[in-house]
Design a protein around this motif. Structure first.
Motif, mmCIF file in Angstrom:
data_model
loop_
_atom_site.group_PDB
_atom_site.id
_atom_site.type_symbol
_atom_site.label_atom_id
_atom_site.label_comp_id
_atom_site.label_asym_id
_atom_site.label_seq_id
_atom_site.Cartn_x
_atom_site.Cartn_y
_atom_site.Cartn_z
ATOM 1 N N ASP A 59 -10.461 -0.267 5.625
ATOM 2 C CA ASP A 59 -11.542 -0.736 6.499
ATOM 3 C C ASP A 59 -12.038 0.345 7.450
ATOM 4 O O ASP A 59 -13.178 0.312 7.906
ATOM 5 N N SER A 60 -11.187 1.307 7.757
ATOM 6 C CA SER A 60 -11.577 2.344 8.701
ATOM 7 C C SER A 60 -12.336 3.480 8.016
ATOM 8 O O SER A 60 -12.820 4.379 8.681
ATOM 9 N N GLY A 61 -12.397 3.417 6.684
ATOM 10 C CA GLY A 61 -13.097 4.463 5.962
ATOM 11 C C GLY A 61 -12.193 5.591 5.520
ATOM 12 O O GLY A 61 -12.612 6.446 4.764
ATOM 13 N N SER A 62 -10.942 5.622 5.996
ATOM 14 C CA SER A 62 -10.002 6.650 5.565
ATOM 15 C C SER A 62 -9.245 6.165 4.339
ATOM 16 O O SER A 62 -9.239 4.983 4.017
ATOM 17 N N MET A 63 -8.626 7.098 3.654
ATOM 18 C CA MET A 63 -7.900 6.758 2.438
ATOM 19 C C MET A 63 -6.434 7.097 2.606
ATOM 20 O O MET A 63 -6.083 8.145 3.135
ATOM 21 N N ARG A 64 -5.563 6.222 2.165
ATOM 22 C CA ARG A 64 -4.134 6.512 2.144
ATOM 23 C C ARG A 64 -3.717 6.809 0.716
ATOM 24 O O ARG A 64 -4.127 6.143 -0.224
ATOM 25 N N THR A 65 -2.912 7.837 0.552
ATOM 26 C CA THR A 65 -2.444 8.234 -0.768
ATOM 27 C C THR A 65 -1.015 7.767 -0.968
ATOM 28 O O THR A 65 -0.129 8.081 -0.164
ATOM 29 N N ALA A 354 6.382 -1.343 -3.335
ATOM 30 C CA ALA A 354 7.136 -1.176 -2.092
ATOM 31 C C ALA A 354 6.486 -0.143 -1.183
ATOM 32 O O ALA A 354 6.473 -0.294 0.052
ATOM 33 N N ASN A 355 5.951 0.921 -1.777
ATOM 34 C CA ASN A 355 5.268 1.943 -0.988
ATOM 35 C C ASN A 355 4.048 1.358 -0.291
ATOM 36 O O ASN A 355 3.820 1.599 0.904
ATOM 37 N N VAL A 356 3.254 0.582 -1.032
ATOM 38 C CA VAL A 356 2.062 -0.027 -0.430
ATOM 39 C C VAL A 356 2.448 -0.990 0.677
ATOM 40 O O VAL A 356 1.824 -1.035 1.735
ATOM 41 N N LYS A 357 3.506 -1.757 0.452
ATOM 42 C CA LYS A 357 3.960 -2.697 1.480
ATOM 43 C C LYS A 357 4.480 -1.959 2.715
ATOM 44 O O LYS A 357 4.248 -2.377 3.850
ATOM 45 N N ALA A 358 5.162 -0.830 2.479
ATOM 46 C CA ALA A 358 5.694 -0.047 3.600
ATOM 47 C C ALA A 358 4.583 0.622 4.395
ATOM 48 O O ALA A 358 4.705 0.807 5.608
ATOM 49 N N GLY A 359 3.523 1.024 3.726
ATOM 50 C CA GLY A 359 2.396 1.626 4.415
ATOM 51 C C GLY A 359 2.527 3.098 4.702
ATOM 52 O O GLY A 359 1.676 3.673 5.379
ATOM 53 N N GLU A 360 3.554 3.739 4.185
ATOM 54 C CA GLU A 360 3.714 5.178 4.398
ATOM 55 C C GLU A 360 4.633 5.772 3.345
ATOM 56 O O GLU A 360 5.460 5.076 2.746
ATOM 57 N N ASN A 361 4.494 7.071 3.126
ATOM 58 C CA ASN A 361 5.301 7.785 2.138
ATOM 59 C C ASN A 361 6.611 8.247 2.759
ATOM 60 O O ASN A 361 6.858 9.441 2.931
ATOM 61 N N ASP A 362 7.458 7.300 3.065
ATOM 62 C CA ASP A 362 8.735 7.578 3.727
ATOM 63 C C ASP A 362 9.802 6.732 3.049
ATOM 64 O O ASP A 362 9.775 5.498 3.121
ATOM 65 N N GLY A 363 10.741 7.402 2.373
ATOM 66 C CA GLY A 363 11.765 6.677 1.643
ATOM 67 C C GLY A 363 12.579 5.736 2.488
ATOM 68 O O GLY A 363 12.964 4.648 2.043
ATOM 69 N N ASP A 364 12.860 6.120 3.733
ATOM 70 C CA ASP A 364 13.659 5.271 4.604
ATOM 71 C C ASP A 364 12.916 4.000 4.999
ATOM 72 O O ASP A 364 13.538 3.006 5.370
ATOM 73 N N VAL A 365 11.596 4.019 4.929
ATOM 74 C CA VAL A 365 10.800 2.816 5.185
ATOM 75 C C VAL A 365 10.608 2.026 3.892
ATOM 76 O O VAL A 365 10.742 0.796 3.867
ATOM 77 N N ILE A 366 10.340 2.734 2.811
ATOM 78 C CA ILE A 366 10.090 2.084 1.529
ATOM 79 C C ILE A 366 11.321 1.315 1.052
ATOM 80 O O ILE A 366 11.207 0.240 0.452
ATOM 81 N N LYS A 367 12.519 1.855 1.306
ATOM 82 C CA LYS A 367 13.734 1.189 0.819
ATOM 83 C C LYS A 367 13.867 -0.228 1.360
ATOM 84 O O LYS A 367 14.452 -1.100 0.699
ATOM 85 N N GLU A 368 13.322 -0.474 2.546
ATOM 86 C CA GLU A 368 13.395 -1.805 3.134
ATOM 87 C C GLU A 368 12.504 -2.804 2.405
ATOM 88 O O GLU A 368 12.645 -4.012 2.587
ATOM 89 N N GLU A 369 11.599 -2.303 1.578
ATOM 90 C CA GLU A 369 10.647 -3.183 0.891
ATOM 91 C C GLU A 369 10.919 -3.319 -0.609
ATOM 92 O O GLU A 369 10.239 -4.094 -1.278
#
Length: 445
Positions: A59-65, A354-369
């Motif tokens: 929505d902000s016009g930026s893209m997340r990879t 899980a990456n999309v749900k976590a919202g960032e490319n961080d394994g320690d965050v993705i593992k929770e999802e």
């Protein structure tokens, strides 16, 4: 643990269990088989540009990879299996790119372990340095365990292997970073023992196993189950090194007391010479039982024997989305999926969700999802057939649970599967793919 053998009409090997193609060389950034140099790697005419992504805006016009990688043995002893497994692992991103209108863009890359721990570590370090938080792979336990300990865990990376089956994966001190869609060989050893006794009627066996974590753990698991559960006799258990010019000596040791069955645990490149030496010195009267690493339709031609006395056990894809996956795979690669191909698709699909749900490319965050998007919940059911819709739902903040191609993909507290199915196979050069499925065996942990 519940065990049930469902004897069915014989299924032709193609697309059911363990029919695989040859692997090829790769180039990075979602090569996924297009640049195969050895056959079976995919379509040479469909090469994607290096670093290609699918663009989409929030929505902000930026893209997340969303960054994701596949780490497979594309050369070395497991090359003939690694290419098709890689193709399964890269397919979800290909599918999502083709769907269009994605809420994220994708950066996917492929690396080669060369079926060698040190090469695998080097490749994994490259992925870590480039910031890839999730990895579909590695394939073999002999590589996976070392890569996991030395690279994934120290760097906080998610490793989700489709085919590393060593029981030692379960007990890793991994900070909940390590998952797998393949079952543990603690289960396969019991399946092998059950097949040896109930299906083949053997009371004695010798074991010839590749000298690494995969071979040792599976040999031990079979030996214990065969002796404890079926009063079988294990006469010899002999380790061998990979890709030797001759296996006459270890075969002689294993066959010394004329066991009624020989168990061979290894990989195709070594298996060619093992079986050439076997048939040069012994006849087809001895049952041979192999595991998933030696289910390769090219072996009879390479060996120069129909190998009709060779049977196998291998994890079988029987998940809710298996038929959808098989159709997607055949459409993309013009061949039926084989052993662990569906497991690789599931490993990548769950990692992406899980990456999309976590919202960032961080394994320690993705593992929770990882369990949040895979284990049953009240959210939307996602399968290979509606993966794009599921990813959009996750990006929108909705709950989903992934129902896979290989299994339901329910992770337990160790990152292992809670329920799996095995196939009991036999080499048969009269059927397409040279392998036929005789029966299936369902296990629940």
């Amino acid at each position: 643990m519940a065990r049930n053998i469902d004897r069915r009409d014989v299924l032709k090997g193609a697309g059911t269990a363990g029919v695989v193609g040859l692997a090829g060389c790769i180039t990075q950034n979602d090569s996924g088989g297009e640049n195969g140099g050895g056959g079976g790697g995919g379509d040479d005419e469909d090469t994607e540009a290096e670093g290609e992504t699918t663009e989409a805006s929030d929505d902000s016009g930026s893209m997340r990879t969303v960054m994701h990688s596949v780490l497979m043995p594309l050369t070395g002893d497991l090359a003939s299996l690694g290419g098709p497994i890689r193709d399964g692992g890269t397919l979800p991103v290909k599918q999502l790119r083709a769907a269009g209108d994605m809420p994220v863009e994708f950066d996917q890359t492929v690396e080669d372990t060369q079926t060698d721990p040190q090469a695998g570590i080097q490749a994994a370090n490259g992925l870590a340095n480039a910031g890839y938080p999730t990895v579909c792979g590695p394939a073999s336990s002999g590589v996976n365990l070392q890569v996991t300990r030395e690279v994934f865990i120290p760097n906080g990376m998610i490793g989700c292997s489709p085919s590393s089956t060593s029981p030692n994966v379960t007990t890793l001190d991994d900070d909940d970073l390590i998952f797998r869609t393949a079952p543990s060989d603690a289960l396969q050893g019991q399946v092998m023992a059950q097949v040896a006794d109930n299906e083949l009627g053997n009371s004695s066996a010798s074991i010839l196993y590749v000298n690494n974590d995969y071979g040792q753990a599976l040999a031990d698991s079979f030996s214990q189950a065969f002796q404890d559960n079926y009063s079988g006799s294990v006469q010899e258990s002999v380790a061998f090194e990979q890709e030797q010019s001759s296996y006459t000596s270890p075969l002689s040791t294993a066959m010394n007391d004329s066991p009624s069955m020989l168990v061979v645990i290894g990989y195709p490149a070594s298996g060619i010479q093992i079986f050439r030496d076997f048939y040069a010195n012994y006849n087809n009267d001895t049952d041979v039982l192999v595991t998933d690493g030696l289910v390769d339709p090219t072996l009879p031609d390479e060996v120069g024997n129909d190998m009709a006395n060779v049977f196998a056990t291998t994890p079988q894809a029987t998940g809710p989305g298996q038929a959808e996956f098989a159709s997607l795979y055949e459409d993309e690669y013009d061949r039926a999926p084989g052993v662990f191909n569906a497991h690789a698709y599931d490993a990548s699909a769950v990692s992406l969700l899980a990456n999309v749900k976590a919202g960032e490319n961080d394994g320690d965050v993705i593992k929770e999802e990882m369990r949040a998007v895979a284990n049953p919940n009240d959210g939307m059911e996602v399968t290979p057939g509606n993966l794009a819709e599921g990813l959009r739902a996750v990006a929108n903040g909705d709950d989903v649970y992934y129902q896979g191609a290989s299994s339901s993909v329910d992770f337990d507290e160790n990152g292992d599967m809670t329920a799996v199915t095995y196939a009991f196979l036999q080499y048969n050069t009269d059927v397409e793919g040279n392998v036929e499925t005789i029966s299936t065996i369902d296990f629940e942990a």
